[in-house]
Write a protein that holds these residues in place. Structure first.
Motif, PDB file in Angstrom:
ATOM      1  N   PHE A  95       9.605  59.843  70.748  1.00  0.00           N
ATOM      2  CA  PHE A  95      10.580  60.509  69.938  1.00  0.00           C
ATOM      3  C   PHE A  95      10.520  61.990  70.425  1.00  0.00           C
ATOM      4  O   PHE A  95      11.580  62.592  70.547  1.00  0.00           O
ATOM      5  CB  PHE A  95       9.781  60.348  68.568  1.00  0.00           C
ATOM      6  N   GLY A  96       9.550  62.531  70.722  1.00  0.00           N
ATOM      7  CA  GLY A  96       9.607  63.695  71.266  1.00  0.00           C
ATOM      8  C   GLY A  96      10.151  64.009  72.337  1.00  0.00           C
ATOM      9  O   GLY A  96      10.776  65.288  72.632  1.00  0.00           O
TER      10      GLY A  96
ATOM     11  N   GLU B 140      11.735  58.108  60.026  1.00  0.00           N
ATOM     12  CA  GLU B 140      12.637  58.493  61.155  1.00  0.00           C
ATOM     13  C   GLU B 140      11.903  58.059  62.616  1.00  0.00           C
ATOM     14  O   GLU B 140      12.602  57.500  63.389  1.00  0.00           O
ATOM     15  CB  GLU B 140      12.555  60.168  60.952  1.00  0.00           C
TER      16      GLU B 140
ATOM     17  N   TYR C 124      12.715  62.434  73.503  1.00  0.00           N
ATOM     18  CA  TYR C 124      14.207  62.170  73.300  1.00  0.00           C
ATOM     19  C   TYR C 124      14.792  63.465  72.431  1.00  0.00           C
ATOM     20  O   TYR C 124      15.956  64.069  72.785  1.00  0.00           O
ATOM     21  CB  TYR C 124      14.393  60.991  72.277  1.00  0.00           C
ATOM     22  N   ASP C 125      13.854  63.986  71.503  1.00  0.00           N
ATOM     23  CA  ASP C 125      14.246  65.367  70.576  1.00  0.00           C
ATOM     24  C   ASP C 125      14.588  66.434  71.723  1.00  0.00           C
ATOM     25  O   ASP C 125      15.263  67.229  71.663  1.00  0.00           O
ATOM     26  CB  ASP C 125      13.094  65.403  69.571  1.00  0.00           C
ATOM     27  N   LEU C 126      13.604  66.504  72.432  1.00  0.00           N
ATOM     28  CA  LEU C 126      13.602  67.783  73.527  1.00  0.00           C
ATOM     29  C   LEU C 126      14.799  67.492  74.533  1.00  0.00           C
ATOM     30  O   LEU C 126      15.187  68.667  74.782  1.00  0.00           O
ATOM     31  CB  LEU C 126      12.290  67.876  74.327  1.00  0.00           C
TER      32      LEU C 126
ATOM     33  N   PHE D 263      13.668  55.034  65.141  1.00  0.00           N
ATOM     34  CA  PHE D 263      13.676  55.555  66.630  1.00  0.00           C
ATOM     35  C   PHE D 263      12.911  54.488  67.190  1.00  0.00           C
ATOM     36  O   PHE D 263      13.400  53.832  68.275  1.00  0.00           O
ATOM     37  CB  PHE D 263      12.747  56.855  66.756  1.00  0.00           C
TER      38      PHE D 263
ATOM     39  N   ASN E 251       2.778  69.923  73.438  1.00  0.00           N
ATOM     40  CA  ASN E 251       3.629  70.090  72.196  1.00  0.00           C
ATOM     41  C   ASN E 251       2.905  69.258  71.005  1.00  0.00           C
ATOM     42  O   ASN E 251       2.637  68.177  71.140  1.00  0.00           O
ATOM     43  CB  ASN E 251       5.041  69.310  72.592  1.00  0.00           C
TER      44      ASN E 251
ATOM     45  N   LYS F   4       5.388  58.436  69.055  1.00  0.00           N
ATOM     46  CA  LYS F   4       5.553  59.694  69.073  1.00  0.00           C
ATOM     47  C   LYS F   4       6.129  60.587  70.130  1.00  0.00           C
ATOM     48  O   LYS F   4       6.667  61.261  70.248  1.00  0.00           O
ATOM     49  CB  LYS F   4       4.410  60.472  68.310  1.00  0.00           C
TER      50      LYS F   4
ATOM     51  N   TYR G  55       5.421  66.780  67.229  1.00  0.00           N
ATOM     52  CA  TYR G  55       5.957  65.477  66.914  1.00  0.00           C
ATOM     53  C   TYR G  55       4.743  64.749  66.205  1.00  0.00           C
ATOM     54  O   TYR G  55       4.580  63.388  66.766  1.00  0.00           O
ATOM     55  CB  TYR G  55       6.705  64.782  67.799  1.00  0.00           C
TER      56      TYR G  55
ATOM     57  N   LYS H 250      17.482  66.259  73.807  1.00  0.00           N
ATOM     58  CA  LYS H 250      18.596  66.671  72.918  1.00  0.00           C
ATOM     59  C   LYS H 250      18.706  68.194  72.636  1.00  0.00           C
ATOM     60  O   LYS H 250      19.597  68.683  72.654  1.00  0.00           O
ATOM     61  CB  LYS H 250      18.261  65.855  71.542  1.00  0.00           C
ATOM     62  N   LYS H 251      17.754  68.823  72.623  1.00  0.00           N
ATOM     63  CA  LYS H 251      17.762  70.096  72.446  1.00  0.00           C
ATOM     64  C   LYS H 251      17.960  70.920  73.787  1.00  0.00           C
ATOM     65  O   LYS H 251      17.806  72.217  73.829  1.00  0.00           O
ATOM     66  CB  LYS H 251      16.617  70.598  71.761  1.00  0.00           C
TER      67      LYS H 251
END
Ligand SMILES: *Cc1c(COP(=O)(O)O)cnc(C)c1O
Length: 295
Positions: free
Chosen positions: A262-263, A236, A265-267, A240, A222, A259, A225, A269-270
């Motif tokens: 963060f990535g 941001e 958690y964002d994944l 985090f 990935n 990083k 991020y 969330k998505k």
């Protein structure tokens, strides 16, 4: 070298419960006081090889904030090897915490210009002219060579649970490759590239896999991020990291593990992971690097 058993820390939160994700942090940051995280694994077989070849000196490379430089200096001290660090860039009047630590461990610091550092052929010639008679054992930048990867194959050995995905931050991709080579085909390795450079880690990992004659397909890199590259801190990301540390009592660094987390958690969330999925986030250490930002 002995690898201490480190905690596999379960992260619990309403967010994870709502998404039905089991998230664990594998705390390699706790494996050694000064040779922290993945760097201990990358150095392991390199130090063994240096000893076996009867070398008295290790020579290696890195930037002024390099976790690898700090770890190599500490490993040299612990295992009775002299260390020379070739540092990218000009010498500053006041040493930063990383270089001060390396020096305290007995590392001889030698600065080269960014231009020379970039030109690997010229740099190697310069180094062998300057240090050649010392018969050193050379470890590449980041400790990223075949023996480094061999060491990283052992990272997953003591993870006591079954998991679906395992994540780590990628600077050169060597740690990721070692982890990937050690997992089962029904498990997936996800690498988070911290540098902004298209397909950089993907290509590196493919090259490493070829060298290990592996045709593994259960991985992905990935590259979303990176936050603009090393040390370019975004609010941001900082926010985090602060919240994550406070809620879970897990310190993160700004360059790598922050990083990655963060990535992840964002994944989540998505909806990138299936419900019931178990994810291991490998905490590769690197906390010494934070000192340079906090000063
Ligand atoms: C060096 C480092 C990495 C990157 O390891 P590579 O094997 O170069 O990809 C990741 N996390 C931390 C904390 C590091 O210090």
């Amino acid at each position: 070298m002995i690898h201490k058993i480190v905690p596999l820390q379960k992260i619990t939160s309403a967010f994870l419960t709502a998404h039905e994700i089991n998230l664990y942090v594998y705390r390699l940051d706790l494996n050694h006081a000064s040779i922290s995280g993945n760097k201990l694994y990358k150095l392991h077989y390199n130090i063994d090889a240096a000893k076996k070849e009867n070398k008295k000196t290790i020579l290696t490379f890195g930037g002024a904030f390099s976790n690898h430089i700090a770890a190599s200096a500490a490993a040299g001290k612990e295992y009775g090897l002299k260390t020379i660090g070739i540092i990218r860039g000009e010498e500053c009047q006041k040493l930063n915490p990383t270089l001060r630590f390396a020096k305290e461990q007995g590392m001889e610091l030698h600065y080269v210009s960014r231009m020379l550092y970039k030109n690997k052929n010229e740099l190697n010639e310069y180094i062998s002219n300057k240090f050649g008679e010392q018969n050193y054992y050379l470890i590449p930048e980041g400790g990223s060579n075949q023996l480094g990867i061999e060491g990283c194959k052992e990272i997953t050995k003591n993870i006591p649970i079954n998991f679906d995905s395992i994540c780590c931050a990628c600077g050169t991709g060597a740690t990721f490759t070692g982890i990937l080579l050690s997992i089962k085909t029904n498990q997936k390795a996800i690498g988070f590239q911290v540098l902004k450079a298209e397909n950089y880690i993907k290509n590196e990992v493919s090259t490493w896999l070829n060298q290990f004659s592996s045709a593994q397909k259960n991985w992905e890199i990935n590259d979303v991020y990176h936050f603009g590259g090393y040390a370019k801190l975004k609010t941001e990301l900082l926010n985090f990291i602060q919240v994550f540390e406070k809620e879970n009592d897990v310190p993160l660094d700004y360059i790598y593990t922050g990083k990655m987390m963060f990535g992840i958690y964002d994944l989540i969330k998505k909806g990138a992971f299936k419900k019931g999925h178990t994810i291991i986030a490998v905490h590769t250490g690197g906390l010494q690097g934070n000192l340079g930002f906090e000063n």
